[in-house]
Design a protein around this motif. Structure first.
Motif, PDB file in Angstrom:
ATOM      1  N   ARG A   7       0.819  -1.219   0.000  1.00  0.00           N
ATOM      2  CA  ARG A   7       0.000   0.000   0.000  1.00  0.00           C
ATOM      3  C   ARG A   7       0.853   1.269   0.000  1.00  0.00           C
ATOM      4  N   TYR A   8       2.161   1.105   0.136  1.00  0.00           N
ATOM      5  CA  TYR A   8       3.075   2.246   0.175  1.00  0.00           C
ATOM      6  C   TYR A   8       4.072   2.085  -0.969  1.00  0.00           C
ATOM      7  N   LEU A  52       9.391   1.285   7.824  1.00  0.00           N
ATOM      8  CA  LEU A  52       8.127   1.704   7.216  1.00  0.00           C
ATOM      9  C   LEU A  52       7.481   2.808   8.047  1.00  0.00           C
ATOM     10  N   SER A  53       7.570   2.689   9.358  1.00  0.00           N
ATOM     11  CA  SER A  53       7.020   3.711  10.254  1.00  0.00           C
ATOM     12  C   SER A  53       7.734   5.040  10.071  1.00  0.00           C
ATOM     13  N   VAL A  54       9.050   4.995   9.979  1.00  0.00           N
ATOM     14  CA  VAL A  54       9.841   6.215   9.763  1.00  0.00           C
ATOM     15  C   VAL A  54       9.502   6.798   8.395  1.00  0.00           C
ATOM     16  N   TYR A  55       9.417   5.943   7.390  1.00  0.00           N
ATOM     17  CA  TYR A  55       9.099   6.363   6.021  1.00  0.00           C
ATOM     18  C   TYR A  55       7.778   7.141   5.980  1.00  0.00           C
ATOM     19  N   ASN A  56       6.811   6.671   6.781  1.00  0.00           N
ATOM     20  CA  ASN A  56       5.490   7.303   6.799  1.00  0.00           C
ATOM     21  C   ASN A  56       5.321   8.320   7.921  1.00  0.00           C
ATOM     22  N   LYS A  94      -2.221   3.407  19.982  1.00  0.00           N
ATOM     23  CA  LYS A  94      -3.170   2.382  19.542  1.00  0.00           C
ATOM     24  C   LYS A  94      -3.131   2.191  18.022  1.00  0.00           C
ATOM     25  N   LYS A  95      -3.094   3.290  17.294  1.00  0.00           N
ATOM     26  CA  LYS A  95      -3.072   3.205  15.825  1.00  0.00           C
ATOM     27  C   LYS A  95      -1.799   2.493  15.347  1.00  0.00           C
ATOM     28  N   GLN A  96      -0.676   2.812  15.987  1.00  0.00           N
ATOM     29  CA  GLN A  96       0.586   2.160  15.604  1.00  0.00           C
ATOM     30  C   GLN A  96       0.545   0.671  15.926  1.00  0.00           C
ATOM     31  N   SER A  97      -0.054   0.325  17.041  1.00  0.00           N
ATOM     32  CA  SER A  97      -0.201  -1.087  17.404  1.00  0.00           C
ATOM     33  C   SER A  97      -1.063  -1.815  16.370  1.00  0.00           C
TER      34      SER A  97
END
Length: 150
Positions: free
Chosen positions: A10-11, A29-33, A40-43
């Protein structure tokens, strides 16, 4: 080489790296986005990422014998049973860490660890190798390997 999972797909600008662990890929991926490190959303994202990784290797259709047999082979059951019920029964007898299993799927040179004692399995898992429980419960396959460690 890791399978491109539906979550990372999706990315489009994000490039998976076959030398990374699952945790490293998700962190990158988290850093990229520019996602926050916690919350909670990250979990939920982490759960979806891990579930998608598993689905990329075994599928999502728990009614297909082939997926069950592949899982049996990957956890060290050399002669996989010829029915889903027997596969499930055989899998229940195995203590394997789900993160380690996924790392093996990404890189077959990584050995799937088999634990003879629950205490050793629990210690290994609690030392940073925790597969998201919600992701495991979403999969008919993983539910058979899920262990309560707390």
């Amino acid at each position: 080489m890791p399978a491109i999972n539906a979550f990372t797909a999706r990315y489009p600008g994000f490039q998976p790296d076959d030398t990374e662990t699952l945790a490293q890929t998700f962190k990158r991926l988290s850093v990229y986005n520019n996602w926050p490190k916690k919350g909670k959303k990250q979990s939920q994202r982490r759960t979806h990422f891990y579930a998608a990784e598993f689905a990329a290797h075994y599928g999502t259709d728990g009614t297909k014998l082939e997926g069950w047999q592949k899982l049996c082979i990957d956890v060290g059951i050399e002669d996989p049973p010829q029915s889903i019920t027997k596969c499930k029964k055989a899998l229940k007898k195995r203590l394997v860490n789900l993160v380690n299993l996924m790392e093996h799927c990404r890189d077959p040179t990584i050995e799937v660890k088999h634990f003879k004692s629950f205490a050793t399995f629990q210690n290994y898992t609690l030392n940073g190798m925790i597969f998201p429980k919600a992701a495991a419960k979403q999969s008919r396959f993983l539910a058979e390997l899920l262990q309560s460690i707390f």
